[in-house]
Design an enzyme around this catalytic site. Structure first.
Site, PDB file in Angstrom:
ATOM      1  N   ASP A 206       0.879  -1.168   0.000  1.00 36.22           N
ATOM      2  CA  ASP A 206       0.000   0.000   0.000  1.00 36.22           C
ATOM      3  C   ASP A 206       0.917   1.218   0.000  1.00 36.22           C
ATOM      4  OD1 ASP A 206      -2.331   1.755   0.427  1.00 36.22           O
ATOM      5  OD2 ASP A 206      -3.311  -0.101   1.031  1.00 36.22           O
ATOM      6  N   HIS A 284      -3.770   2.221  -4.834  1.00 33.88           N
ATOM      7  CA  HIS A 284      -3.048   2.082  -3.557  1.00 33.88           C
ATOM      8  C   HIS A 284      -1.579   1.748  -3.804  1.00 33.88           C
ATOM      9  CE1 HIS A 284      -6.242   2.385  -0.504  1.00 33.88           C
ATOM     10  NE2 HIS A 284      -7.022   1.890  -1.427  1.00 33.88           N
ATOM     11  N   GLU A 340     -10.711   0.904  -4.834  1.00 31.17           N
ATOM     12  CA  GLU A 340     -10.553   2.354  -4.713  1.00 31.17           C
ATOM     13  C   GLU A 340      -9.626   3.006  -5.736  1.00 31.17           C
ATOM     14  OE1 GLU A 340     -11.294   3.695  -0.410  1.00 31.17           O
ATOM     15  OE2 GLU A 340      -9.654   2.265  -0.251  1.00 31.17           O
ATOM     16  N   GLU A 482      -4.066   1.848   9.847  1.00 32.28           N
ATOM     17  CA  GLU A 482      -3.708   3.273   9.850  1.00 32.28           C
ATOM     18  C   GLU A 482      -3.578   3.796  11.275  1.00 32.28           C
ATOM     19  OE1 GLU A 482      -6.053   1.944   7.945  1.00 32.28           O
ATOM     20  OE2 GLU A 482      -6.256   3.010   6.032  1.00 32.28           O
TER      21      GLU A 482
END
Ligand code: ACM
Ligand code: ZN
Length: 701
Positions: A206, A284, A340, A482
């Site tokens: 990522d 990503h 995404e 995160e």
């Protein structure tokens, strides 16, 4: 601006933007000294029975007595080393015994007629333990059940006939946003195996760091695995997001060598767990595109998250990477991400445009489909199957493709109708980075509110036809990191919520009994804590926001609400009645009660009481949650009117904006001299930082 804001939010963690539809210390320890094993028997054990097993077996009959393991017995291990874990527990004990002379035994036996590879039977009597399975996996599951049945007196006598409801019972750990060591992963494998979890999905790549050694592309680990800040939040928000070469002073990060990963695969396999690697594409991928900018549309580092699908070099790179991934990971399924993609550079890129023309496609979405399809075929040609997040759903995916559902549960039906199997990990139930208890009492998390009870309530088969249900491979909990910077925090977020998914995955969704499950989970929290796992202290759970548990009575219940600015389509909370339904929002911004506003940077509604009435108080609850950029308003304004035309402002209160770490709810209110009004206009201005205004229930008294 609003559009940009939504996009920024959705790249951050859009699951928070979605409205939901709708022992006994484990003897999974390896090669421990005998003294250690025996020490465990002196722990104070609660009386055991089938009611203590987690996950609950399909059938278990408990009997009086125990198979004593402090007395001589022999092991007839026809299955070889199959039941490694349990064997390791027994073996040191048995080794002390003059076992040749004893009639007491533990026997492993094969039965190919069992319904699945993981099915097993156990017959424990005072003199014998009979473990029956098709092979390694079944023996492993049986061993875990035995581990949970060990008491100070021995192993409780019983007959167990067991098999899993779902073939895939997974946990994902994001090792990119924060890096976790191999030892940490081994510790989790030991713990997860106890609950018969059989997949550990590693989110290896990522923006925040690439984590697997790829021999052909050394910059992935000498540069893209390291960043300038250890805390993801600091790094992500510092406006720079720079990588730092390995070994330079500020470099934080890490990666696993291929040898380490091979050894980890073996370790997991021995415990009945398959490691599933994930390599993100086409999005990503900021870290790759900084190390190898020629793979992005503009060839500039630090500019894009998406590969250039119009460039053949992209496919060469991805195939080379996947080749090394397949050399290291034996998993049939290889996860290609797929989520995404912003696709922002694709419409302007000559290579992407040329490919679109060649393929005869008129939307950039077709480029994602093309790339994913091509990778799926590549994996298929190597005897593997593609797995990807639900954005990969498209026509004509390669045979055997499986979809991991993370957005709405409706994506499951959609994927199945396109011919795919599905693994269900919808954010609303399976995202273990959400708060598990009242946020003001918790360490910082990404947002939301997902207590154990809600995870347990999840039904992966909801809204599917009986035929569609057959395509559900199973369930998975996802730990995005995160906001999870340490191993302790990761364990805290995983346990005990993972146990609820283990229970659903193994036992199915037929008969749920939360009180019964919770009792077993509380016991397991003790077990885990004794094992040195930093599990959440379930016994001290505070629970849902008290205000959300009781309906609130007031003059506006059922009143019509006119929206001068609309609620965001993701946050309608059931529609125009949500603010006057008598139900207040809870800790989760996506609980279907909170309405979210971003348009025009304000909340602005008029409540029609139906007739002129005396009004002396108006109050609204507002939420603040840093992760999804929801902030308390900077102003709260109340106006009243008899005719709906002429409004008189009765209150205007300003608030200082502050980026508090922990989510909370604040009530903004006006209370004054009773005034006659039929229409009450309530407005709130967004914070000094912009972001969302989240409110629920306009209480009028
Ligand atoms: C995801 O949470 N973006 C899969
Ligand atoms: Zn391009």
């Amino acid at each position: 601006m609003d559009g940009q804001h939504s996009v920024a939010l959705s790249r951050l963690k859009p699951h928070l933007l979605l409205i939901p539809k709708g022992s006994n210390i484990s003897f999974v320890f390896m090669k421990r000294p005998l003294s250690y094993i025996l020490a465990l028997f002196t722990l104070p054990f609660a009386p055991l029975g089938a009611q203590t097993l987690l996950p609950k077996p399909q059938q278990a009959v408990m009997q009086k007595g125990s198979f004593r393991i402090d007395k001589p017995f022999r092991i007839d291990n026809a299955a070889g080393n199959a039941a490694l874990n349990f064997y390791d527990v027994l073996q040191p004990t048995a080794a002390r015994m003059p076992h040749a002379s004893t009639h007491r035994y533990v026997r492993y036996q094969f039965d190919k007629s069992l319904p699945s590879a993981e099915a097993y039977r156990l017959q424990v009597s005072a003199d014998s333990i009979l473990i029956t399975a098709k092979g390694h996996e079944g023996f492993m599951r049986a061993a875990q059940t035995l581990n949970q049945l060990v008491t100070r007196r021995g192993i409780t006598c019983c007959t167990v006939t067991d098999s899993p409801a779902f073939a895939w019972r997974g946990v994902m750990i994001d090792v990119s946003r924060h890096f976790f060591s191999i030892d940490f992963l081994k510790k989790q494998i030991d713990a997860l195996a106890r609950y018969k979890i059989n997949r550990l999905h590693l989110h290896l790549t990522d923006a925040a760091g690439w984590r697997m050694e790829i021999k052909r592309y050394p910059l992935l680990t000498s540069l893209a695995a390291w960043r300038t800040d250890s805390l993801w939040k600091t790094w992500w928000n510092n406006g720079q997001r720079h990588y730092a070469a390995e070994g330079t002073p500020r470099a934080y990060g890490g990666y696993y060598t291929q040898d380490e990963l091979r050894a980890l695969n073996d370790y997991a396999q021995q415990r009945g767990i398959t490691l599933v690697p994930e390599i993100e594409m086409p999005a990503h991928s900021e870290e790759v595109l900084t190390a190898y900018p020629e793979l992005s549309c503009t060839h500039e580092p630090y500019k894009q998250a998406d590969f250039c699908p119009g460039n053949e070099a992209t496919y060469t790179f991805l195939e080379n990477v996947l080749t090394e991934v397949m050399e290291v990971f034996p998993s049939t399924y290889i996860h290609v991400g797929g989520d995404e993609a912003g696709k922002a550079s694709w419409p302007k890129c000559p290579r992407c445009q040329a490919l679109m023309q060649k393929l005869g496609i008129d939307h950039v979405d077709g480029l994602q489909t093309y790339l994913i399809n091509r990778m799926g075929k590549f994996l298929q040609s190597h005897g593997r199957q593609m797995l990807g997040w639900d954005e990969i759903i498209a026509d004509s995916l390669p045979q055997g493709t499986a979809v991991m559902v993370w957005r709405g549960t409706d994506k499951a039906g959609e994927a199945i109708r396109k011919g795919c199997d599905v693994v269900l990990s919808p954010g609303a139930y399976c995202y273990l980075d959400s708060y598990q208890d009242a946020p003001p009492t918790q360490p910082e998390a990404i947002g939301g509110y997902l207590p154990l009870q809600k995870v347990y309530a999840y039904d992966p088969l909801q809204n599917l036809t009986p035929d569609e249900c057959k395509r559900v491979k199973g369930v998975q909990g996802n730990l995005w990191t995160e906001y999870v910077p340490t191993p302790e925090q990761a364990e805290y977020m995983l346990y005990p919520r993972v146990l609820a998914l283990a229970e659903i995955g193994w036992n199915g969704t037929g008969q749920k009994d939360y009180a019964d499950f919770r009792q077993r989970a509380e016991r397991e929290v003790d077990v885990l804590q004794r094992k040195g796992i930093h599990a959440f202290d379930l016994k001290n759970e505070r629970g849902e926001r008290p205000e959300a548990l009781q309906p609130v009575k007031h003059k506006a219940v059922g009143a019509k609400v006119q929206y001068n600015l609309p609620a965001h389509p993701y946050y309608l909370a059931g529609g125009d009645g949500a603010l006057t339904d008598g139900l207040r929002g809870g800790w989760a911004n996506n609980d279907g009660r909170w309405q979210g506003f971003i348009k025009g940077k304000r909340f602005d509604v008029v409540v029609d009481l139906g007739s002129v009435q005396s009004v002396s108080r108006v109050a609204c609850d507002f939420m603040q949650s840093y992760g999804p950029e929801i902030f308390f308003p900077s102003a709260f304004i109340v106006s009243v009117s008899a005719d709906g035309q002429q409004f008189t402002e009765v209150a205007r209160t300003s608030y200082e904006s502050a980026k508090t770490v922990l989510p909370d709810v604040r009530t903004c209110s006006w209370k004054g001299t009773a005034t006659e009004a039929r229409y009450v206009r309530v407005q709130a201005e967004s914070s000094a930082f912009g972001g969302w205004v989240f409110t629920d229930e306009v209480v009028i008294e």
